[in-house]
Design a protein around this motif. Structure first.
Motif, mmCIF file in Angstrom:
data_model
loop_
_atom_site.group_PDB
_atom_site.id
_atom_site.type_symbol
_atom_site.label_atom_id
_atom_site.label_comp_id
_atom_site.label_asym_id
_atom_site.label_seq_id
_atom_site.Cartn_x
_atom_site.Cartn_y
_atom_site.Cartn_z
ATOM 1 N N LEU A 107 0.800 -1.195 -0.010
ATOM 2 C CA LEU A 107 -0.043 0.015 -0.123
ATOM 3 C C LEU A 107 0.670 1.143 -0.005
ATOM 4 C CD1 LEU A 107 -2.875 -0.861 2.508
ATOM 5 C CD2 LEU A 107 -3.003 -1.033 -0.273
ATOM 6 N N PRO A 108 1.825 1.508 0.713
ATOM 7 C CA PRO A 108 2.662 2.897 0.981
ATOM 8 C C PRO A 108 3.064 3.014 -0.634
ATOM 9 C CG PRO A 108 3.215 1.390 2.479
ATOM 10 C CD PRO A 108 2.403 0.419 1.870
ATOM 11 N N SER A 109 3.319 2.281 -1.487
ATOM 12 C CA SER A 109 3.850 2.566 -2.994
ATOM 13 C C SER A 109 2.551 3.304 -3.574
ATOM 14 C CB SER A 109 4.485 1.700 -3.686
ATOM 15 O OG SER A 109 3.438 0.640 -3.932
ATOM 16 N N HIS A 124 1.962 12.748 1.921
ATOM 17 C CA HIS A 124 1.051 13.636 2.546
ATOM 18 C C HIS A 124 -0.301 13.440 1.854
ATOM 19 C CE1 HIS A 124 4.584 15.537 4.245
ATOM 20 N NE2 HIS A 124 5.234 15.432 3.007
ATOM 21 N N VAL A 125 -0.798 12.215 1.403
ATOM 22 C CA VAL A 125 -1.952 12.145 1.127
ATOM 23 C C VAL A 125 -3.107 12.455 2.195
ATOM 24 C CG1 VAL A 125 -2.249 9.754 1.961
ATOM 25 C CG2 VAL A 125 -3.547 10.398 0.099
ATOM 26 N N THR A 126 -4.096 12.739 1.660
ATOM 27 C CA THR A 126 -5.340 13.168 2.615
ATOM 28 C C THR A 126 -6.526 12.572 2.203
ATOM 29 O OG1 THR A 126 -4.525 15.301 3.011
ATOM 30 C CG2 THR A 126 -6.800 14.947 3.564
ATOM 31 N N LEU A 127 -7.405 11.910 3.534
ATOM 32 C CA LEU A 127 -8.322 11.097 2.851
ATOM 33 C C LEU A 127 -9.526 11.816 3.715
ATOM 34 C CD1 LEU A 127 -9.907 8.229 2.323
ATOM 35 C CD2 LEU A 127 -9.458 7.552 4.636
ATOM 36 N N PHE A 128 -10.590 11.885 2.910
ATOM 37 C CA PHE A 128 -11.698 12.552 3.559
ATOM 38 C C PHE A 128 -12.900 11.359 3.288
ATOM 39 C CE2 PHE A 128 -9.291 16.071 1.718
ATOM 40 C CZ PHE A 128 -9.478 17.125 2.647
ATOM 41 N N SER A 129 -13.429 11.248 4.377
ATOM 42 C CA SER A 129 -14.572 10.141 4.256
ATOM 43 C C SER A 129 -15.736 10.343 5.340
ATOM 44 C CB SER A 129 -13.647 8.535 4.735
ATOM 45 O OG SER A 129 -14.918 7.650 4.923
ATOM 46 N N ALA A 178 -10.714 14.398 8.808
ATOM 47 C CA ALA A 178 -9.670 14.010 7.598
ATOM 48 C C ALA A 178 -8.480 13.396 8.230
ATOM 49 C CB ALA A 178 -9.389 14.931 6.544
ATOM 50 N N LYS A 179 -8.024 12.063 7.378
ATOM 51 C CA LYS A 179 -6.927 11.677 7.911
ATOM 52 C C LYS A 179 -5.707 12.312 6.889
ATOM 53 C CE LYS A 179 -8.785 9.114 10.779
ATOM 54 N NZ LYS A 179 -8.655 9.480 12.081
ATOM 55 N N LYS A 180 -4.534 12.703 7.539
ATOM 56 C CA LYS A 180 -3.627 13.648 6.858
ATOM 57 C C LYS A 180 -2.320 12.890 6.530
ATOM 58 C CE LYS A 180 -6.223 17.488 7.381
ATOM 59 N NZ LYS A 180 -6.258 19.101 7.092
ATOM 60 N N ILE A 208 -3.512 4.327 5.668
ATOM 61 C CA ILE A 208 -3.071 2.890 5.418
ATOM 62 C C ILE A 208 -3.950 2.383 6.695
ATOM 63 C CG2 ILE A 208 -1.316 1.147 5.481
ATOM 64 C CD1 ILE A 208 0.373 2.959 3.694
ATOM 65 N N CYS A 209 -3.975 2.939 7.838
ATOM 66 C CA CYS A 209 -4.538 2.319 9.004
ATOM 67 C C CYS A 209 -6.114 2.165 8.562
ATOM 68 C CB CYS A 209 -4.172 3.178 9.990
ATOM 69 S SG CYS A 209 -4.771 2.618 11.881
ATOM 70 N N ILE A 210 -6.603 3.018 8.246
ATOM 71 C CA ILE A 210 -8.033 3.012 7.792
ATOM 72 C C ILE A 210 -8.290 1.903 6.634
ATOM 73 C CG2 ILE A 210 -9.830 4.387 6.678
ATOM 74 C CD1 ILE A 210 -9.378 5.348 9.477
#
Length: 70
Positions: free
Chosen positions: A22-24, A29-34, A40-42, A48-50
């Protein structure tokens, strides 16, 4: 990274539960909005935890077909 390689890596990670792949797929600095998470996960490690949780929830899900335009 070419999108077909990204999709293939995503499917391989999901099907084998190989979280090391997954890291690749994500910028540091990805941001996940859900709507499923309060805020947001920043960064990549939080995203990756989510995704580990999502993969567990969808453990019986199987990709049987994909669609793409030429």
């Amino acid at each position: 990274m070419h999108y077909q390689h990204v999709i293939a890596t995503w499917h391989r990670a999901f099907e084998t539960r190989n979280f090391e792949l997954l890291p690749s797929l994500f910028d540091e600095h990805v941001t996940l909005f859900s709507p499923a998470v309060f805020k947001a996960k920043k960064d990549r490690s939080e995203v990756i935890c989510i995704l580990r949780i999502v993969f567990d929830v969808l453990a019986d899900y199987r990709v049987v077909n994909t669609f793409q335009s030429n």
